[in-house]
Design a protein around this motif. Sequence first.
Motif, mmCIF file in Angstrom:
data_model
loop_
_atom_site.group_PDB
_atom_site.id
_atom_site.type_symbol
_atom_site.label_atom_id
_atom_site.label_comp_id
_atom_site.label_asym_id
_atom_site.label_seq_id
_atom_site.Cartn_x
_atom_site.Cartn_y
_atom_site.Cartn_z
ATOM 1 N N ASP A 56 0.841 -1.211 0.000
ATOM 2 C CA ASP A 56 0.000 0.000 0.000
ATOM 3 C C ASP A 56 0.874 1.259 0.000
ATOM 4 O O ASP A 56 0.580 2.235 -0.689
ATOM 5 N N LEU A 57 1.946 1.245 0.805
ATOM 6 C CA LEU A 57 2.787 2.437 0.902
ATOM 7 C C LEU A 57 3.524 2.693 -0.410
ATOM 8 O O LEU A 57 3.674 3.841 -0.830
ATOM 9 N N ARG A 58 3.963 1.607 -1.081
ATOM 10 C CA ARG A 58 4.593 1.784 -2.396
ATOM 11 C C ARG A 58 3.610 2.421 -3.369
ATOM 12 O O ARG A 58 3.936 3.354 -4.094
ATOM 13 N N GLU A 59 2.376 1.912 -3.372
ATOM 14 C CA GLU A 59 1.350 2.464 -4.277
ATOM 15 C C GLU A 59 1.059 3.924 -3.941
ATOM 16 O O GLU A 59 0.880 4.748 -4.833
ATOM 17 N N LEU A 60 1.021 4.227 -2.647
ATOM 18 C CA LEU A 60 0.738 5.596 -2.232
ATOM 19 C C LEU A 60 1.845 6.546 -2.700
ATOM 20 O O LEU A 60 1.578 7.655 -3.160
ATOM 21 N N LEU A 61 3.109 6.091 -2.573
ATOM 22 C CA LEU A 61 4.217 6.941 -3.036
ATOM 23 C C LEU A 61 4.115 7.200 -4.535
ATOM 24 O O LEU A 61 4.327 8.317 -5.001
ATOM 25 N N ASP A 62 3.757 6.155 -5.299
ATOM 26 C CA ASP A 62 3.548 6.351 -6.743
ATOM 27 C C ASP A 62 2.449 7.374 -6.981
ATOM 28 O O ASP A 62 2.566 8.248 -7.832
#
Length: 321
Positions: A275-281
């Motif tokens: 989720d955090l990777r997606e949020l950073l994107d």
Amino acid sequence: MITVLASKPHAQLEVVERDIPVAQLAGEEVIKVLACGVCHSDLHVADGDFGGPYPIVLGHEVVGEHPELGRVLLYAPWGCGRAECRQCSAGLEMICPNGREAGVVSDGGYSQYMKVPRREYLLPIGDMDPATTAPLACGGLTAFRAVKRALPHLLRPGSRAVVIGAGGLGQFAIQFLKALADVELTVVDTSAEKLTVAAELGADVTCNSNELHGKYDAVIDFVGADATLAAAAAAIDRQGIIVVVGLWGGRIPFGVGAVPSETVLTTSIWGSLEDLRELLDFARGHKLQHSIQTLPLYQAQEAHDLLRSGKIKGRAVLIAN
Ligand SMILES: [Zn+2]
Ligand SMILES: [Zn+2]
């Protein structure tokens, strides 16, 4: 280096001098902390509401500098990491029953340097601003996961969604929902000032909870009190979803006939590393709007006092270096 300690529940935070931590175990990393957000959960940890241990270094919204990775955003909901743990092996560390969360169970980011158990927890952020990026690690991530949970119920163009609570997390959720779904979005709050902000961020309708009308496909409740849960249950459509994030501890009756047919009720907890990777994107591609107020690390107690008295606009962020 300077570190801020919570020595025991309800004590004033102490600014102490400590040696810079050294990576000892395999996989451990040490980062220089640049910025650390102050979350309401930090107040709960300072008050002993989560049980300890003490002393502990608070802080779980951390941007740091890593010698090889450069600026990094820390994934803080560390799990136990054991291969036999069903949640950790499924990438759901934030609901690990033996979690080691930074700033809650393990030492966190109210410090000039911080030890991290795995390099995978460090997500490079390039030249993104440390102080504005730090709150993504909890406030942003928690709202992002809650919205992701609701999205499968918002696939129909013109679906109707409600966000209850237009504080920091709710303001993130408004921006995620409007970007990720074709949705008619209603935002509920008791503060006219917050509803104005909600409208500026893209809410189609702003109102009080007793002004909801018709049925909605998803309700995300960032308050979680008896009254807001009751409002959610009254407004939700059949097969809709109510996602509860807020920590007010409200309760509503559940069972056949007590809520609309096949309505899904779920809590949503922080977020996964994915989720955090997606949020950073997402944050790289969208201009997320959220306000911060910076203070130096040694004023952590002052930041807590201001947050408790409702005097912080947006997120307080401690600047450590
Ligand atoms: Zn938090
Ligand atoms: Zn685990």
